[in-house]
Design a protein around this motif. Structure first.
Motif, PDB file in Angstrom:
ATOM      1  N   GLY A 100       0.804  -1.209   0.000  1.00  0.00           N
ATOM      2  CA  GLY A 100       0.000   0.000   0.000  1.00  0.00           C
ATOM      3  C   GLY A 100       0.839   1.263   0.000  1.00  0.00           C
ATOM      4  N   ALA A 101       1.984   1.236   0.686  1.00  0.00           N
ATOM      5  CA  ALA A 101       2.869   2.404   0.730  1.00  0.00           C
ATOM      6  C   ALA A 101       3.405   2.741  -0.659  1.00  0.00           C
ATOM      7  N   HIS A 102       3.629   1.729  -1.495  1.00  0.00           N
ATOM      8  CA  HIS A 102       4.104   1.984  -2.855  1.00  0.00           C
ATOM      9  C   HIS A 102       3.072   2.767  -3.659  1.00  0.00           C
ATOM     10  N   GLY A 103       1.819   2.324  -3.588  1.00  0.00           N
ATOM     11  CA  GLY A 103       0.782   3.025  -4.341  1.00  0.00           C
ATOM     12  C   GLY A 103       0.589   4.446  -3.869  1.00  0.00           C
ATOM     13  N   LEU A 104       0.593   4.646  -2.559  1.00  0.00           N
ATOM     14  CA  LEU A 104       0.400   5.984  -2.009  1.00  0.00           C
ATOM     15  C   LEU A 104       1.570   6.896  -2.369  1.00  0.00           C
ATOM     16  N   ALA A 105       2.788   6.358  -2.338  1.00  0.00           N
ATOM     17  CA  ALA A 105       3.974   7.152  -2.687  1.00  0.00           C
ATOM     18  C   ALA A 105       3.886   7.654  -4.125  1.00  0.00           C
ATOM     19  N   LEU A 106       3.516   6.787  -5.045  1.00  0.00           N
ATOM     20  CA  LEU A 106       3.454   7.188  -6.453  1.00  0.00           C
ATOM     21  C   LEU A 106       2.317   8.174  -6.705  1.00  0.00           C
ATOM     22  N   LEU A 107       1.204   8.002  -6.009  1.00  0.00           N
ATOM     23  CA  LEU A 107       0.085   8.928  -6.171  1.00  0.00           C
ATOM     24  C   LEU A 107       0.473  10.339  -5.726  1.00  0.00           C
ATOM     25  N   ILE A 108       1.075  10.455  -4.540  1.00  0.00           N
ATOM     26  CA  ILE A 108       1.421  11.777  -4.010  1.00  0.00           C
ATOM     27  C   ILE A 108       2.519  12.427  -4.854  1.00  0.00           C
ATOM     28  N   ALA A 109       3.494  11.638  -5.300  1.00  0.00           N
ATOM     29  CA  ALA A 109       4.554  12.184  -6.150  1.00  0.00           C
ATOM     30  C   ALA A 109       3.971  12.717  -7.458  1.00  0.00           C
ATOM     31  N   SER A 110       3.009  11.998  -8.033  1.00  0.00           N
ATOM     32  CA  SER A 110       2.380  12.451  -9.279  1.00  0.00           C
ATOM     33  C   SER A 110       1.621  13.760  -9.064  1.00  0.00           C
ATOM     34  N   MET A 111       0.945  13.877  -7.942  1.00  0.00           N
ATOM     35  CA  MET A 111       0.224  15.109  -7.640  1.00  0.00           C
ATOM     36  C   MET A 111       1.179  16.284  -7.483  1.00  0.00           C
ATOM     37  N   LEU A 112       2.329  16.045  -6.857  1.00  0.00           N
ATOM     38  CA  LEU A 112       3.321  17.106  -6.690  1.00  0.00           C
ATOM     39  C   LEU A 112       3.853  17.571  -8.045  1.00  0.00           C
ATOM     40  N   ILE A 113       4.073  16.641  -8.963  1.00  0.00           N
ATOM     41  CA  ILE A 113       4.553  16.995 -10.303  1.00  0.00           C
ATOM     42  C   ILE A 113       3.522  17.863 -11.025  1.00  0.00           C
ATOM     43  N   VAL A 114       2.245  17.490 -10.910  1.00  0.00           N
ATOM     44  CA  VAL A 114       1.190  18.269 -11.562  1.00  0.00           C
ATOM     45  C   VAL A 114       1.144  19.693 -11.003  1.00  0.00           C
ATOM     46  N   VAL A 115       1.239  19.829  -9.691  1.00  0.00           N
ATOM     47  CA  VAL A 115       1.220  21.157  -9.071  1.00  0.00           C
ATOM     48  C   VAL A 115       2.407  21.987  -9.536  1.00  0.00           C
ATOM     49  N   PHE A 116       3.571  21.366  -9.622  1.00  0.00           N
ATOM     50  CA  PHE A 116       4.753  22.108 -10.063  1.00  0.00           C
ATOM     51  C   PHE A 116       4.605  22.559 -11.515  1.00  0.00           C
TER      52      PHE A 116
END
Length: 464
Positions: A100-116
């Motif tokens: 579960g930590a893998h999925g959550l890590a990739l989701l949050i990282a993707s959101m950060l990229i979109v915001v940037f």
């Protein structure tokens, strides 16, 4: 969760002092090596690129802290769950948490990229003011760093899993190899190829990718490790709620650090000083120094967290209490040594980064008040991560968030408004003192609550 003790878990059998030393020393070594990378990288930028590069990195610091905070949100929350699950020998739950930590890590990282992508250039322009070249360096540095966050986040997940599986020593050896390679790459990219801040950021991302490959690839060859096949056998959308709840306290503490750094940059920016670029360059150096000094404290707290979590999972409360005392005392002594060094030799430390005497003088002027009562910060962090380890996110959040998220921004704004921008550095010792008072009150309340419940000092995990 199973309540049986894991029969092969050294966290549950070795003496508290021995297992704390065996766990803490490798993690401290890892943190120091990673910190040395940041210091050496800053030396490369300061001496071979110039003060503008240091100013750009200083301006980018709030976003860097945000990325660390979001990474810690996942890896720290997973760590709290994982340690107790491994201590109770509940391998199925541990495997599910890991996936579960893998999925959550990739989701949050993707959101950060979109915001940037949406606001990165605007942020760089605003924080650099009218200095176009510095704004461009800020954006380039952050673009490479943010697009590398999926690697950074997954590396944090695997590193914390190794730590809770009792492989801190081997992880330290791998970290040494990766750090040396990172230093070499940064030298080539920054000094030889003259890529400046882009080379600094790219070298770090490449080294993180190498570290992730090593930690993931070696997992199958080491006994007692969770298998990589568990990532296929478990949902990547599971355990998100408890991971977020338990990771939030430390994560929000790092976000508070980003907010504090942003408040300092904003206070200096609004002051409209002609020496703004020089002061920001000095502040960039100071953030590197304090960032390096913070890492061993975090390592001590993380080692304590793993041991306490395993022992609480096995209901060995006397052992978890003993490790807490060892960790708090170690953090206090370390922070006292750092305080003495920075207070007495701040200018000498600054001279290692740049040759500009004005910037060196600014570094020394900042460090003296900022380090005035630094010795109190370590035990407060240790106590905060203790409450996180035993599953009390509310108390952990209060202790890890109050200083960076509330006290520092408020005190920086207040001192700047009443005494001017030159006085904002005195906000740091004030914040340390108030945070220590709050930690004392929280600890006293926890002890009183346990006594009133009639369950004794060792059953703290049953109270929230």
């Amino acid at each position: 969760m199973s309540l049986r003790q894991s029969p092969e878990n050294r966290f549950l059998t070795a003496s508290p002092g021995r297992i704390f030393a065996a766990t803490a020393f490798p993690i401290v070594a890892i943190m120091v090596m990673n910190g040395m990378l940041g210091i050496i990288d800053a030396v490369f930028l300061g001496h071979f690129v110039g003060a503008q590069a240091m100013a750009a990195v200083g301006m980018a610091f709030p976003v860097l802290m945000l990325s660390i905070a979001l990474s810690t949100l996942v890896s720290g929350g997973m760590s709290s769950l994982l340690a107790r699950q491994l201590g109770a020998d509940d391998r199925n739950a541990a495997n599910a948490t890991f996936a579960g930590a893998h999925g959550l890590a990739l989701l949050i990282a993707s959101m950060l990229i979109v915001v940037f992508c949406a606001g990165g250039w605007s942020f760089a322009l605003r924080i650099a003011g009218s200095n176009g070249p510095v704004a461009e360096m800020v954006w380039v540095f952050l673009a490479i760093t943010v697009f590398g966050t999926p690697i950074q986040f997954l590396l944090g997940v695997h590193a914390d899993a190794w730590r809770n599986e009792g492989q801190a020593g081997l992880m330290a050896l791998l970290s040494l190899v990766v750090t040396l390679i990172n230093i070499l790459m940064n030298y080539v990219l920054v000094v030889v190829l003259e890529l400046g801040v882009a080379g600094s950021a790219a070298g770090t991302v490449l080294a993180q990718a190498l570290g992730l490959m090593l930690l993931a690839g070696l997992r199958r060859f080491i006994g007692g490790m969770m298998p990589l096949s568990s990532l296929r056998q478990n949902r990547w959308t599971g355990s998100w709620r408890p991971i977020l709840a338990l990771g939030a306290p430390v994560s929000l503490g790092f976000i508070g650090m980003a907010l504090s750094a942003a408040s300092v940059v904003l206070a200096l920016r609004l002051a409209g000083s002609a020496d703004y670029a020089r002061t920001i360059a000095a502040y960039g150096i100071v953030t590197r120094i304090f960032g390096f000094a913070f890492l061993p404290i975090m390592a001590i707290a993380m080692a304590m967290q793993s041991i306490v979590g395993n022992n609480v999972g096995a209901r060995l409360y006397a052992r978890s209490d003993a490790v807490l005392r060892l960790a708090a005392a170690s953090a206090l002594l370390y922070c006292l040594a750092v305080e003495v060094l920075l207070f007495s030799a701040g200018t000498v430390v600054g001279a290692a980064f740049v040759a500009d005497p004005d910037v060196i003088g600014e570094v020394g002027r900042m460090l003296r008040p900022m380090a005035a009562i630094y010795l109190l910060s370590g035990p407060v962090l240790v106590l905060g991560l203790y409450f996180q380890a035993i599953g009390q996110p509310a108390r952990a959040a209060l202790l890890t968030m109050v200083k960076p998220f509330v006290l520092l921004p408020v005190l920086v704004a207040a001192t700047a408004a009443m005494l001017g921008a030159d006085a904002i550095w005195f906000a740091y010792p004030l914040a340390d003192g108030v945070a220590a008072i709050i930690a004392t009150l929280v600890l006293a309340a926890a002890i009183k609550a346990r006594g009133n419940a009639g369950i004794g000092l060792r059953s703290v995990e049953n109270l929230s």
